[in-house]
Motif scaffolding. Sequence first.
Motif, short mmCIF file in Angstrom:
data_model
loop_
_atom_site.label_atom_id
_atom_site.label_comp_id
_atom_site.label_asym_id
_atom_site.label_seq_id
_atom_site.Cartn_x
_atom_site.Cartn_y
_atom_site.Cartn_z
N GLN A 50 19.95 125.33 82.75
CA GLN A 50 20.56 124.37 83.69
C GLN A 50 20.70 123.00 83.05
O GLN A 50 21.71 122.32 83.26
CB GLN A 50 19.73 124.29 84.98
N VAL A 53 23.70 123.20 80.63
CA VAL A 53 24.97 123.22 81.38
C VAL A 53 25.28 121.83 81.93
O VAL A 53 26.41 121.34 81.81
CB VAL A 53 24.93 124.28 82.51
N ARG A 65 29.47 127.17 81.75
CA ARG A 65 29.41 128.49 82.39
C ARG A 65 30.68 129.29 82.18
O ARG A 65 30.68 130.50 82.34
CB ARG A 65 29.12 128.33 83.88
#
Length: 152
Positions: A50, A53, A65
């Motif tokens: 996370q 990203v 993603r």
Amino acid sequence: MSGTAPKIPVSTLVVIHDPDLNVLLLERADRPGFWQSVTGSQDPGETLEQTAVREVMEETGLDARSHRLVDWNLSNIYEIYPIWRHRYAPGTTHNTEHVFGLTVTARSPVRLAPQEHLASMWLPWQEAAAKVFSPTNRHAIEMLPQRLGMRP
């Protein structure tokens, strides 16, 4: 730290590249002439993926993603440059950096965060490795051909 929580001394480094091993580099706004891959500290409650990203989106406008993001299962512990230690809790001197690779289909245009970066460029991996200021960033870029099963 003027009202902001100290940074967590855990970060991700994301080497963004195309299939021909051209690597995206960003020039730091707070240190003109310092080039690097996407990097940033983990926020509370985030997984490393996370963080990767989020940092890619914040620093380049690219959605990791929708590309091939791979955790290299490689981490580096390094001393935080003294000029940036004020961002961390008092006494924090080292950071653990986790390396990811992001393969994009082509040299994608990027949208820079002007408070973080002045410019971007795509370079062949050998030139990119020579241009970055961070030894761990250099090492990660130098590993790229091997990571993709190619000969350097």
